[in-house]
Scaffold this active site. Structure first.
Site, PDB file in Angstrom:
ATOM      1  N   SER A 145      -9.667   2.154   2.877  1.00  0.00           N
ATOM      2  CA  SER A 145      -8.743   2.898   2.038  1.00  0.00           C
ATOM      3  C   SER A 145      -7.740   2.010   1.294  1.00  0.00           C
ATOM      4  O   SER A 145      -7.090   2.461   0.355  1.00  0.00           O
ATOM      5  CB  SER A 145      -7.965   3.905   2.905  1.00  0.00           C
ATOM      6  N   SER A 202     -10.151  -0.353   6.978  1.00  0.00           N
ATOM      7  CA  SER A 202      -9.517  -0.191   5.665  1.00  0.00           C
ATOM      8  C   SER A 202      -8.836  -1.433   5.103  1.00  0.00           C
ATOM      9  O   SER A 202      -8.383  -1.420   3.964  1.00  0.00           O
ATOM     10  CB  SER A 202      -8.508   0.960   5.711  1.00  0.00           C
ATOM     11  N   LYS A 240       0.856  -1.188   0.000  1.00  0.00           N
ATOM     12  CA  LYS A 240       0.000   0.000   0.000  1.00  0.00           C
ATOM     13  C   LYS A 240       0.892   1.238   0.000  1.00  0.00           C
ATOM     14  O   LYS A 240       1.927   1.264   0.682  1.00  0.00           O
ATOM     15  CB  LYS A 240      -0.901  -0.033   1.245  1.00  0.00           C
TER      16      LYS A 240
END
Length: 492
Positions: A154, A178, A79
């Site tokens: 996210s 997330s 990420k």
């Protein structure tokens, strides 16, 4: 081999150790898939092809010399919130569009030490604030199951990359769901560990008392392999806990589902906005666990109504503090031709931050302001303790708590216009972060539009092994985790 992307982490590790294929071949296979398929999915922000091939060659040398770890040579995606030395780390924001970190996050350092190959950095909501991955400065990521739908957020880029078979597994972070919500939207397994289990050092901060890193993959077994690498104490993170780390892979069959007490909170299944298909799939998965020997116990979580207001005071308050460091002076976006210092601050921040970030900074700054600090922030922290106690009381009578990971399946890109509605959609995930508990999402079927549905299991502190074991056994008796989106079936 054209189907290397269909192999599990265990099968990839076995194939590499038995020289059925090399790490270079495996890495090239994924890079070809990314080049062909990712223009449609848009999961990657940065693809590190040259570095990946160098790391793959080093992994092959280690495998040949007998110096390999269990995962040497297997690729993964990070990420874009994890600092990566020499590689752009943007956190999905214009504010950090050109930021190249001088060091690696501890999680990245650990994956490198284990011989894993970094394919690149994947997209996310700006500064991890959001649940759709639409607020990213570089644009929205698509859900591989339906390209006009969001992958969740996210950690939407992580979920989309794994679901499209553009990485065998990926790192994510979870501040209010997330990891779990995008895993649910994309038909994956995703684990949010206990707060303090995985180092936060080098993760760009959103809300420091809530952020936690974890794995996203197709199965609990695949997640366990990555947890074995990233879990553990880190002296560089003051919130990291000195506690012995389990061998998550060895413990995959360590918890018997027979006799397991699963708490079913009355309040969770009567939430306004809970989709009928989601409710049905979750109930079917619980019935399956019951058939496997578990006992379902109805419980009360009386603080449920307090989750959203409490979270959306504490998280923005911490965000407004953490994001105050971005001022156009030391690093990050700097506006052009500022009239004076105040103009530099104002314009750098208003031009560098997107609307959702600005909204949360305003909420947080208001909650922390002198006249309202006690009425809002301090009160929210007191309610947070009550939410934690509510869970601990429930765990006196049950082993795990079951819930949907999200009240709906993935929605269309551009459909999520009302921020309050979006915040209410976090009802099932945010309390876990407020209490610091571990939780896992497992895919349990599809809705009428063939979009994935997820079951969330919440455990007591340090019960990651138990959660992975329960889901692993569920996955031995079902095949939802093996289902692939049509785009993932394409060959490069």
């Amino acid at each position: 081999m054209t189907d290397l992307h269909r192999l599990s982490i265990r099968e990839l590790a076995e194939g590499l150790s038995q020289a059925k294929f090399s790490s270079r071949e495996l890495t090239e296979h994924y890079l070809k898939r990314i080049a062909k398929i990712d223009p449609q999915v848009k999961s990657y922000v940065t693809v590190t092809s040259e570095q990946a091939l160098r790391e793959a060659d080093a992994a092959d040398a280690a495998l040949k010399a007998g110096n390999a770890t269990a995962l040497t040579g297997i690729p993964l995606a990070h990420k874009d919130i994890f600092c990566t030395k020499g590689i752009k780390t943007t956190a999905g924001s214009k504010m950090l569009d050109n930021f190249i970190s001088p060091y690696d996050a501890t999680v990245v350092e650990k994956t490198k030490a284990a011989g894993l190959v970094t394919l690149g950095k994947v997209n996310m909501d700006e500064f991890a604030m959001g649940s759709t991955s639409e607020s990213s400065y570089v644009g929205a990521t698509s859900n591989p199951w339906a390209l006009d739908h969001v992958p969740g957020g996210s950690s939407g880029g992580s979920a989309a990359a794994v679901a499209a078979d553009l990485a065998p597994f990926a790192t994510g972070t979870d501040t209010g769901g997330s990891i779990r919500q995008p895993a649910s939207f994309c038909g994956l397994t995703g684990l949010k560990p206990t707060y303090g289990r995985v180092s936060r050092f080098g993760i760009i901060a959103y809300a420091s008392s809530l952020d936690q890193a974890g794995p996203m993959a197709r199965s609990a077994e695949d997640c366990a392999y990555l947890m074995n690498v990233i879990a553990g104490h880190d002296a560089k993170d003051s919130t990291s806990v000195k506690k012995e780390v389990d061998d998550y892979v060895a413990n995959l069959n360590g918890t018997s589902v027979k006799g397991l007490r699963i708490g079913i909170p009355k309040q969770y299944f009567n939430v306004a906005g809970l989709d009928a298909d989601v409710k049905a799939r979750v109930e079917e998965s619980l019935k399956k666990l019951e058939e496997m020997g578990a006992t379902l116990v109805e419980i009360d979580l009386n603080m449920t109504e307090a989750y959203v207001p409490t979270y959306y005071l504490i998280a923005p308050a911490e965000a407004s503090s953490n994001l105050s460091r971005y001022d156009g002076v030391r690093y990050g976006y700097r506006c052009e031709n500022p009239a004076d210092l105040m103009d530099l601050y104002k314009r750098s921040r208003s031009e560098g931050f997107g609307p959702e970030i600005q909204r949360r900074i305003l909420i947080g700054t208001y909650a922390l302001s002198a006249g309202y600090y006690d009425a809002y922030y301090v009160k929210a922290q007191k309610v947070r303790r009550l939410i934690q106690q509510d869970f601990l009381k429930a765990f006196e009578n049950v082993d795990v708590i079951a819930a949907p990971a999200a009240p709906t399946t993935a929605y269309k890109i551009g459909a999520s216009l009302d921020p309050v509605e979006m915040y209410l959609g976090d009802i099932y995930t945010i309390a876990v972060n407020l209490a610091g508990l571990p939780a896992i999402n497992a895919p349990v079927g599809f809705d009428k539009d063939n979009l994935p549905v997820g079951l969330q299991l919440i455990g007591n502190y340090w019960s990651e092994s138990q959660l992975l074991s329960i889901v692993h056994q569920y996955q031995q008796n079902t095949d939802w985790h093996t289902k692939r989106a049509a785009i993932a079936e394409e060959n490069a």
